[in-house]
Design an enzyme around this catalytic site. Structure first.
Site, PDB file in Angstrom:
ATOM      1  N   GLU A  57      28.861   7.468 -15.608  1.00  0.00           N
ATOM      2  CA  GLU A  57      28.388   8.536 -14.728  1.00  0.00           C
ATOM      3  C   GLU A  57      29.467   9.070 -13.805  1.00  0.00           C
ATOM      4  OE1 GLU A  57      24.663   8.533 -12.636  1.00  0.00           O
ATOM      5  OE2 GLU A  57      23.763   7.206 -14.105  1.00  0.00           O
ATOM      6  N   GLN A  93      65.358   7.684 -18.330  1.00  0.00           N
ATOM      7  CA  GLN A  93      66.139   8.852 -17.898  1.00  0.00           C
ATOM      8  C   GLN A  93      67.538   8.509 -17.384  1.00  0.00           C
ATOM      9  OE1 GLN A  93      63.863  11.386 -15.267  1.00  0.00           O
ATOM     10  NE2 GLN A  93      62.366  11.882 -16.856  1.00  0.00           N
ATOM     11  N   THR A 121      61.460   5.992 -17.345  1.00  0.00           N
ATOM     12  CA  THR A 121      62.143   4.707 -17.396  1.00  0.00           C
ATOM     13  C   THR A 121      63.430   4.733 -18.225  1.00  0.00           C
ATOM     14  OG1 THR A 121      60.585   4.147 -19.145  1.00  0.00           O
ATOM     15  CG2 THR A 121      60.162   3.235 -16.967  1.00  0.00           C
ATOM     16  N   ASP A 127      52.715  11.575  -5.527  1.00  0.00           N
ATOM     17  CA  ASP A 127      52.299  11.271  -6.889  1.00  0.00           C
ATOM     18  C   ASP A 127      52.099   9.764  -7.087  1.00  0.00           C
ATOM     19  OD1 ASP A 127      52.064  12.261  -9.796  1.00  0.00           O
ATOM     20  OD2 ASP A 127      53.564  10.669  -9.961  1.00  0.00           O
ATOM     21  N   HIS A 158      59.393  15.428 -12.898  1.00  0.00           N
ATOM     22  CA  HIS A 158      58.947  14.422 -11.925  1.00  0.00           C
ATOM     23  C   HIS A 158      60.209  13.949 -11.219  1.00  0.00           C
ATOM     24  CE1 HIS A 158      56.838  11.193 -10.029  1.00  0.00           C
ATOM     25  NE2 HIS A 158      57.158  10.243 -10.882  1.00  0.00           N
ATOM     26  N   GLU A 211      48.359   7.992  -7.694  1.00  0.00           N
ATOM     27  CA  GLU A 211      47.983   7.269  -8.903  1.00  0.00           C
ATOM     28  C   GLU A 211      47.696   5.796  -8.623  1.00  0.00           C
ATOM     29  OE1 GLU A 211      51.244   8.653 -11.162  1.00  0.00           O
ATOM     30  OE2 GLU A 211      52.562   6.983 -10.715  1.00  0.00           O
ATOM     31  N   GLY A 260      50.892  17.314 -21.043  1.00  0.00           N
ATOM     32  CA  GLY A 260      51.558  18.321 -21.845  1.00  0.00           C
ATOM     33  C   GLY A 260      50.664  19.028 -22.850  1.00  0.00           C
TER      34      GLY A 260
HETATM   35  P1  NDP Z   1      56.929  11.000 -23.271  1.00  0.00           P
HETATM   36  O1  NDP Z   1      56.738   9.540 -23.150  1.00  0.00           O
HETATM   37  O2  NDP Z   1      55.837  11.776 -23.932  1.00  0.00           O
HETATM   38  O3  NDP Z   1      58.340  11.305 -23.978  1.00  0.00           O
HETATM   39  C1  NDP Z   1      58.545  10.900 -25.253  1.00  0.00           C
HETATM   40  C2  NDP Z   1      59.747  11.632 -25.819  1.00  0.00           C
HETATM   41  O4  NDP Z   1      60.942  11.095 -25.257  1.00  0.00           O
HETATM   42  C3  NDP Z   1      59.802  11.448 -27.303  1.00  0.00           C
HETATM   43  O5  NDP Z   1      60.276  12.648 -27.916  1.00  0.00           O
HETATM   44  C4  NDP Z   1      60.810  10.336 -27.453  1.00  0.00           C
HETATM   45  O6  NDP Z   1      61.484  10.431 -28.670  1.00  0.00           O
HETATM   46  C5  NDP Z   1      61.771  10.643 -26.317  1.00  0.00           C
HETATM   47  N1  NDP Z   1      62.504   9.443 -25.922  1.00  0.00           N
HETATM   48  C6  NDP Z   1      62.005   8.248 -25.558  1.00  0.00           C
HETATM   49  N2  NDP Z   1      62.977   7.378 -25.264  1.00  0.00           N
HETATM   50  C7  NDP Z   1      64.136   8.043 -25.464  1.00  0.00           C
HETATM   51  C8  NDP Z   1      65.500   7.682 -25.338  1.00  0.00           C
HETATM   52  N3  NDP Z   1      65.860   6.464 -24.924  1.00  0.00           N
HETATM   53  N4  NDP Z   1      66.432   8.624 -25.639  1.00  0.00           N
HETATM   54  C9  NDP Z   1      66.084   9.860 -26.041  1.00  0.00           C
HETATM   55  N5  NDP Z   1      64.802  10.263 -26.175  1.00  0.00           N
HETATM   56  C10 NDP Z   1      63.847   9.359 -25.888  1.00  0.00           C
HETATM   57  O7  NDP Z   1      57.241  11.603 -21.815  1.00  0.00           O
HETATM   58  P2  NDP Z   1      56.307  12.505 -20.914  1.00  0.00           P
HETATM   59  O8  NDP Z   1      56.231  13.872 -21.482  1.00  0.00           O
HETATM   60  O9  NDP Z   1      55.050  11.777 -20.562  1.00  0.00           O
HETATM   61  O10 NDP Z   1      57.180  12.540 -19.570  1.00  0.00           O
HETATM   62  C11 NDP Z   1      58.367  13.296 -19.492  1.00  0.00           C
HETATM   63  C12 NDP Z   1      58.578  13.642 -18.013  1.00  0.00           C
HETATM   64  O11 NDP Z   1      57.511  14.487 -17.576  1.00  0.00           O
HETATM   65  C13 NDP Z   1      58.566  12.433 -17.093  1.00  0.00           C
HETATM   66  O12 NDP Z   1      59.483  12.674 -16.056  1.00  0.00           O
HETATM   67  C14 NDP Z   1      57.148  12.447 -16.543  1.00  0.00           C
HETATM   68  O13 NDP Z   1      57.030  11.834 -15.273  1.00  0.00           O
HETATM   69  C15 NDP Z   1      56.911  13.929 -16.420  1.00  0.00           C
HETATM   70  N6  NDP Z   1      55.520  14.351 -16.397  1.00  0.00           N
HETATM   71  C16 NDP Z   1      54.680  13.904 -17.353  1.00  0.00           C
HETATM   72  C17 NDP Z   1      53.371  14.335 -17.366  1.00  0.00           C
HETATM   73  C18 NDP Z   1      52.468  13.935 -18.456  1.00  0.00           C
HETATM   74  O14 NDP Z   1      51.320  14.327 -18.400  1.00  0.00           O
HETATM   75  N7  NDP Z   1      52.885  13.203 -19.467  1.00  0.00           N
HETATM   76  C19 NDP Z   1      52.836  15.221 -16.320  1.00  0.00           C
HETATM   77  C20 NDP Z   1      53.849  15.724 -15.420  1.00  0.00           C
HETATM   78  C21 NDP Z   1      55.128  15.257 -15.453  1.00  0.00           C
HETATM   79  P3  NDP Z   1      61.622   9.178 -29.691  1.00  0.00           P
HETATM   80  O15 NDP Z   1      60.807   9.595 -30.845  1.00  0.00           O
HETATM   81  O16 NDP Z   1      63.070   9.149 -29.956  1.00  0.00           O
HETATM   82  O17 NDP Z   1      61.124   7.944 -28.977  1.00  0.00           O
HETATM   83 MG    MG Z   2      52.646  10.115 -11.894  1.00  0.00          MG
HETATM   84 MG    MG Z   3      21.661   7.046 -10.489  1.00  0.00          MG
END
Ligand code: NDP
Ligand code: MG
Ligand code: MG
Length: 341
Positions: free
Chosen positions: A231, A86, A84, A191, A108, A195, A134
């Site tokens: 379960e 990016q 959201t 995806d 993604h 979900e 992750g």
């Molecule tokens: P997170 O929500 O865990 O990312 C958080 C990180 O992003 C923090 O370091 C945060 O730092 C930083 N951040 C948040 N807002 C901003 C901003 N405005 N500017 C700069 N940095 C910012 O992300 P995910 O790891 O869940 O997801 C990352 C990507 O990976 C996405 O595209 C997701 O779809 C994909 N993905 C995720 C999976 C998962 O299991 N989580 C699985 C497969 C793909 P701060 O401390 O500054 O807020």
């Molecule tokens: Mg997804």
């Molecule tokens: Mg049963």
């Protein structure tokens, strides 16, 4: 047939002369950055001023810069901030610092597929998406195990997009398990559908309806919780191990006959039609437009729905039962913080 890549198909040394910027140090970001670093890749983590993740990245021994500086230093940019934000981060920090020949990479494809980010010609645009939270990507790597992943090439201007993306995939440990080739469109649409219809939306709805049906009929909430929610894990574990047949073969004949005769009455043709509708909203971009507007408005419906979910009886009953029984403890400890699938 689908191409699957393993360790032999990739060389981390492809990235020897490059710096990889990992933007974000959350669920995926910390895992990618640390795994790449341990694989010998030059990594800089991009975090905004005052970022709450900064101390963690520094304590883990990584170099940290602002997103803009990280992109400027790097030739390979991995965008691992939340979907959201990016397009904002892209506009402010990435685009002004991208150079021809750089790789712009995602885990993604949402923002690329729905045109929220429109990269310039001259850069490679790729996706390496571990099919796992992750924290598991990191844990598997440390245990010399792999995490399956997806790879897609959206734009290849250098001619090396695939080779470099595979090097990255190897660097984070994905080629140890296998990396499946896909497209941005297929990854995003499947995806979102998965979900919504099955994994997160479908299954919680099924569980709540089952629970409510029993409780409304006078059965105890505790029993209903065990039957309809707790379960589920045992059933899903069997399906994960060996498909639906492993599950059918493991439950009693009574459960199997009852399930085979009643399952399609519960999830019937009307549900299939609803699924097709939901898929269409994914394909034509309606869902994504709704989600963007919802975010712009400060997430009013999202907050309300979350609140209602939080207040559902099943949460209170479940919380109480999980406290009373020891079975959940181990799992809660091992549990990954992230819910994305
Ligand atoms: P997170 O929500 O865990 O990312 C958080 C990180 O992003 C923090 O370091 C945060 O730092 C930083 N951040 C948040 N807002 C901003 C901003 N405005 N500017 C700069 N940095 C910012 O992300 P995910 O790891 O869940 O997801 C990352 C990507 O990976 C996405 O595209 C997701 O779809 C994909 N993905 C995720 C999976 C998962 O299991 N989580 C699985 C497969 C793909 P701060 O401390 O500054 O807020
Ligand atoms: Mg997804
Ligand atoms: Mg049963």
């Amino acid at each position: 047939t689908t191409d699957i890549y393993y360790d032999d198909d990739a060389e981390v040394s492809t990235l020897d002369d490059e710096t990889v910027a990992v933007l974000g140090y959350g669920s995926q970001g910390h895992a990618h950055a640390l795994n790449l670093h341990d694989s010998g890749v030059d990594v800089v983590v991009g975090l905004r001023e005052g970022s709450s993740s900064r101390s963690a990245a520094e304590a883990d021994g990584l170099e940290v810069a602002t997103p803009a500086d990280a992109v400027a230093q790097a030739s390979y940019v991995s965008v691992l901030v939340p979907d959201t934000v990016q397009s904002d981060v892209y506009e402010n920090a990435i685009e002004p610092n991208l150079e021809a020949g750089d790789t712009l990479q995602f885990a993604h494809g949402l923002n690329i597929h729905y045109n929220q980010i429109q990269p310039p010609e001259g850069v490679d645009v790729t996706m390496v998406a571990p099919k796992s939270p992750g924290h598991l990507v990191r844990r598997n790597y440390e245990n010399d195990e792999g995490t399956p992943g997806l790879l897609a090439i959206y734009q290849d201007t250098t001619g090396d997009a695939e080779e470099r993306a595979l090097a990255y995939a190897k660097g984070i440990g994905c080629t140890r398990a296998g990396v499946i080739e896909t497209t941005f469109q297929e990854e995003v649409e499947s995806d979102l559908f998965g979900e919504q219809a099955v994994l997160c939306g479908g299954v919680t709805s099924l569980v709540k309806h089952g629970y409510e049906t029993l409780v409304d009929a006078g059965y105890s909430p505790e029993i209903a919780y065990f039957e309809c929610l707790n379960e589920l894990k045992l059933i899903v574990d069997l399906m994960y191990e060996g498909g639906n047949m492993e599950m059918w073969n493991s439950v009693s004949d009574t459960a199997e006959y009852g399930g085979l005769t009643r399952g399609d009455r519960i999830v019937d043709e009307s549900v299939r039609e609803n699924m097709e509708e939901v898929l269409e909203e994914v394909q034509n971009g309606e869902f994504t437009r709704e989600w963007i507007v919802e975010n712009q408005a400060g997430r009013p419906s999202y907050s309300q729905l979350r609140q209602a979910e939080q207040e559902h009886d099943i949460e209170e009953v479940g919380g109480r039962l999980r406290d009373l029984f020891a079975w959940a403890e181990e799992e809660e400890q091992a549990e990954d913080e992230d819910e994305s699938v």
